[in-house]
Design an enzyme around this catalytic site. Structure first.
Site, PDB file in Angstrom:
ATOM      1  N   ARG A  53     -14.814  26.489 -38.208  1.00 13.22           N
ATOM      2  CA  ARG A  53     -15.930  26.122 -37.345  1.00 13.22           C
ATOM      3  C   ARG A  53     -16.684  24.878 -37.813  1.00 13.22           C
ATOM      4  NH1 ARG A  53     -14.576  30.996 -36.705  1.00 13.22           N
ATOM      5  NH2 ARG A  53     -14.262  30.868 -38.933  1.00 13.22           N
ATOM      6  N   THR A  54     -17.075  24.849 -39.073  1.00 15.54           N
ATOM      7  CA  THR A  54     -17.972  23.772 -39.516  1.00 15.54           C
ATOM      8  C   THR A  54     -17.253  22.429 -39.444  1.00 15.54           C
ATOM      9  OG1 THR A  54     -18.919  25.408 -41.007  1.00 15.54           O
ATOM     10  CG2 THR A  54     -19.585  23.123 -41.342  1.00 15.54           C
ATOM     11  N   LYS A  83      -6.696  15.230 -59.356  1.00 19.24           N
ATOM     12  CA  LYS A  83      -6.379  14.501 -60.607  1.00 19.24           C
ATOM     13  C   LYS A  83      -7.567  14.497 -61.557  1.00 19.24           C
ATOM     14  CE  LYS A  83      -4.219  11.248 -57.566  1.00 19.24           C
ATOM     15  NZ  LYS A  83      -4.354   9.847 -57.150  1.00 19.24           N
ATOM     16  N   ARG A 104     -18.261  19.876 -47.807  1.00 23.08           N
ATOM     17  CA  ARG A 104     -18.272  21.300 -48.236  1.00 23.08           C
ATOM     18  C   ARG A 104     -17.619  21.373 -49.604  1.00 23.08           C
ATOM     19  NH1 ARG A 104     -16.468  26.491 -44.740  1.00 23.08           N
ATOM     20  NH2 ARG A 104     -18.555  26.065 -43.933  1.00 23.08           N
ATOM     21  N   HIS A 132     -26.280  26.545 -46.519  1.00 24.41           N
ATOM     22  CA  HIS A 132     -25.428  26.158 -45.382  1.00 24.41           C
ATOM     23  C   HIS A 132     -26.376  25.795 -44.232  1.00 24.41           C
ATOM     24  CE1 HIS A 132     -22.079  25.740 -42.808  1.00 24.41           C
ATOM     25  NE2 HIS A 132     -21.493  26.919 -42.943  1.00 24.41           N
TER      26      HIS A 132
HETATM   27  N1   CP Z   1     -19.428  29.842 -40.432  1.00 23.61           N
HETATM   28  C1   CP Z   1     -18.648  28.973 -41.094  1.00 23.61           C
HETATM   29  O1   CP Z   1     -19.093  28.205 -41.974  1.00 23.61           O
HETATM   30  O2   CP Z   1     -17.342  29.003 -40.689  1.00 23.61           O
HETATM   31  P1   CP Z   1     -16.179  28.129 -41.313  1.00 23.61           P
HETATM   32  O3   CP Z   1     -15.998  28.564 -42.742  1.00 23.61           O
HETATM   33  O4   CP Z   1     -14.981  28.392 -40.459  1.00 23.61           O
HETATM   34  O5   CP Z   1     -16.614  26.685 -41.260  1.00 23.61           O
END
Ligand code: CP
Length: 305
Positions: A53-54, A83, A104, A132
């Site tokens: 999703r993100t 590396k 991320r 998040h």
């Molecule tokens: N909710 C969420 O962060 O989903 P993903 O890990 O699929 O990005």
């Protein structure tokens, strides 16, 4: 420069502006109006942890706004981190190519570290168990759309309270609104840690904790299910013990308020039975859809647009 590192950086007015911008973006997409507000910009989407999703909603958001994308998925393997390159050096390099970074990473605090050496905006797409922010903002947007207001709600979080970066980001945002109270349901291995508990107390957030699902459901206006996060456990035996602690099933629906909503940041593993998906209170796919509008708003926010 507007980095987005944590929801703690926002005041209520800024949050409401973002929600309002997201609503504009939603309308814009529904009216099939294309925008080119980010035309000429390049967004680097770098994910050191898996995501559906993100990553894909940030990419869609960028493309819908006319930007272009460079990306590394599975960046632990497919970038020079493999590396031994540090997150700071990776961020420095991305600053040479792109106009903003969406990052991320499994290590809490890593996105902030990267932000200290970049001269372009950086958005935290999830850093370990820490934060998040884009998820929390899309959750807030969803609650507002579904309930019509953001105050006087009882929000019950169920599952892996300890490792939930979404919870850490969302609770302080909901606490901007009067009358909201929180109940955290988890097995004892996954309760709030002292840092989370102290932070909530310092902010005068009203919360209770418990282990019982059945007594929690009737009170809830928002039921927020959280996956037990296998990737955060040092010890597999503990994960196996707690992984299926709470599973929302068809028989639980009759305990819930008619106007309650069920949220989940997804992916779900076994926390919500598929039979619940048809119930109108199951809002988790609508929630994921809202991620697109919020992420469009956030991309505009980092460029002061
Ligand atoms: N909710 C969420 O962060 O989903 P993903 O890990 O699929 O990005």
């Amino acid at each position: 420069m507007n980095h987005i590192l944590s929801t703690n950086q926002f005041n209520k007015e800024e949050v409401e502006k973002i929600l309002s911008r997201a609503s504009e973006m939603e309308k814009c997409l529904k009216d099939k109006k294309t925008a080119s507000l980010l035309s000429g910009k390049i967004i680097a989407n770098i994910f050191f942890e898996p995501s559906t999703r993100t990553r894909l909603s940030f990419e869609t958001a960028a493309l819908r706004l006319g930007a272009q994308i460079i990306s590394a998925e599975n960046a632990m393997i497919n970038s020079s981190a493999f590396k031994g390159e540090t997150i700071e050096d990776t961020a420095r390099m991305l600053s040479c190519y792109a106009d903003a970074i969406v990052l991320r990473h499994p290590e809490a605090g890593s996105v902030e570290k990267a932000s200290l050496v970049t001269n372009i905006p950086i958005i935290n797409a999830g850093d370990g168990s820490n934060q998040h922010p884009s998820q929390a903002l899309l959750d807030l947007y969803t609650i507002k759309k579904e309930h019509g207001h953001l105050d006087n709600l009882k929000i019950v979080f169920i599952g892996d309270i300890l490792h939930s970066r979404t919870l850490n980001s969302l609770v302080p945002l909901l606490a901007f609104y009067p009358g909201n109270t929180f109940h955290f349901v988890s097995p004892k291995e996954l309760i709030l840690n002292e840092i989370q508990r102290n932070e909530f107390k310092e902010k005068n957030i009203v919360f209770t904790e418990g282990e019982d699902l059945l007594s929690a459901l009737p009170q809830a206006d928002v039921i927020y299910m959280i996956r037990v996060q296998k990737e955060r456990f040092a010890d597999n035996a503990t994960y196996e013990k707690v992984k299926d602690s709470y599973i929302l099933k068809l028989e639980h629906l009759k305990l819930m308020k008619k106007e309650a909503i069920i949220l989940h940041p997804l992916p779900r593993v076994n926390e919500i039975d598929y039979s619940i998906d048809k119930d109108k209170r199951a809002a988790y796919f609508r929630q994921a859809q809202n991620g697109l509008y919020i992420r469009m708003a956030l991309l505009l926010y980092v460029f002061n647009l």
